[in-house]
Design a protein around this motif. Sequence first.
Motif, PDB file in Angstrom:
ATOM      1  N   ASP A  13      40.442  38.556  48.829  1.00 42.85           N
ATOM      2  CA  ASP A  13      40.124  37.615  47.753  1.00 42.85           C
ATOM      3  C   ASP A  13      41.228  37.701  46.710  1.00 42.85           C
ATOM      4  OD1 ASP A  13      39.184  36.116  45.675  1.00 42.85           O
ATOM      5  OD2 ASP A  13      37.295  37.208  45.422  1.00 42.85           O
ATOM      6  N   PRO A  14      42.097  36.691  46.587  1.00 40.88           N
ATOM      7  CA  PRO A  14      43.220  36.771  45.651  1.00 40.88           C
ATOM      8  C   PRO A  14      42.795  36.806  44.187  1.00 40.88           C
ATOM      9  CG  PRO A  14      43.032  34.570  46.570  1.00 40.88           C
ATOM     10  CD  PRO A  14      42.071  35.422  47.331  1.00 40.88           C
ATOM     11  N   GLU A  15      41.519  36.495  43.915  1.00 40.30           N
ATOM     12  CA  GLU A  15      41.046  36.516  42.529  1.00 40.30           C
ATOM     13  C   GLU A  15      40.199  37.755  42.209  1.00 40.30           C
ATOM     14  OE1 GLU A  15      40.680  32.021  41.107  1.00 40.30           O
ATOM     15  OE2 GLU A  15      39.285  32.459  42.754  1.00 40.30           O
ATOM     16  N   SER A  16      40.123  38.695  43.125  1.00 41.99           N
ATOM     17  CA  SER A  16      39.345  39.907  42.871  1.00 41.99           C
ATOM     18  C   SER A  16      40.147  40.877  42.005  1.00 41.99           C
ATOM     19  CB  SER A  16      38.963  40.584  44.186  1.00 41.99           C
ATOM     20  OG  SER A  16      40.109  41.122  44.816  1.00 41.99           O
ATOM     21  N   ALA A  17      39.478  41.927  41.515  1.00 45.11           N
ATOM     22  CA  ALA A  17      40.145  42.916  40.668  1.00 45.11           C
ATOM     23  C   ALA A  17      41.282  43.604  41.417  1.00 45.11           C
ATOM     24  CB  ALA A  17      39.128  43.949  40.172  1.00 45.11           C
ATOM     25  N   ASP A  18      41.109  43.813  42.715  1.00 41.35           N
ATOM     26  CA  ASP A  18      42.150  44.389  43.554  1.00 41.35           C
ATOM     27  C   ASP A  18      42.374  43.450  44.740  1.00 41.35           C
ATOM     28  OD1 ASP A  18      43.893  45.816  45.077  1.00 41.35           O
ATOM     29  OD2 ASP A  18      42.662  47.623  45.242  1.00 41.35           O
TER      30      ASP A  18
END
Length: 268
Positions: free
Chosen positions: A173-178
């Motif tokens: 997920d490119p929008e996750s925290a990592d």
Amino acid sequence: MEMPTKEKAIASNRDAWNDSAPYHKDTPEWQACLSAVSHGDFSCLDDTLTGLLQQVGVDGKDVVQLGCNNGRESLSLFALGARRVVGIDQSQAFLDQARELAFRSPHEPEFIEADIHRLPTDLHQRFDVALITIGVLNWMPDIAEFLRHAAQTLKPGGNLVVYETHPFLEMFDPESADPYRPDSSYFRSEPFVQNQPIVYEGKVEQPASASYWFVHTLGAIFTGAIEAGLQISHFKEYPHSNREELYDRYQQQKAQLPLCYTLVAVKR
């Protein structure tokens, strides 16, 4: 999460794309496309897909694009010498956009509103090449069934050409925290569900019909193609992204992920 039936998922995805269509016209890209398609050599295809289609051979051929969206890629096939081009999609709203682009083009593609799972019989065994590009396979709840219907459009000896996101990328997920840590399983069976319009960049905070995005492993895609009577003649993975810009962060890494792939399968 309660799993939708295949029929419900397909119908809801159609409604979701129809709901989303107006947001795709309200962009500078749409205005630029309206102008660009007036040129006979118009093409929005990147070098990877252009080179593959030249290798397969489109010149003088009858080509169908399955899941043609607004038709810009279908129109691009004429620049490679396609004799006839048919684009198929189940979203009436996006086909309206396709016909608007075609009206400004010197070429005459045919656009047909149809669910790939219920194609008119006059489309069976009609085409030399069937094209599937980014963002088609994952809307299909049953990849094997979809590929059977895709194969039906081809003449014997015809080529199915696929240019898609690599399913390995669905783990991240490119929008996750990592964004570099796997966020979901490669073997995920339940679909990702969205209740907002489907747009390529950012988000639209408006309600829309539910859309269902299904993850298919490479094994499922290969097996589905073989069981559909197709012989895989080409498969190549790439380190570049053919997806939304926010996925560009996964390019040019020391430990590089496979980001997309091309596949060609011949109808036996």
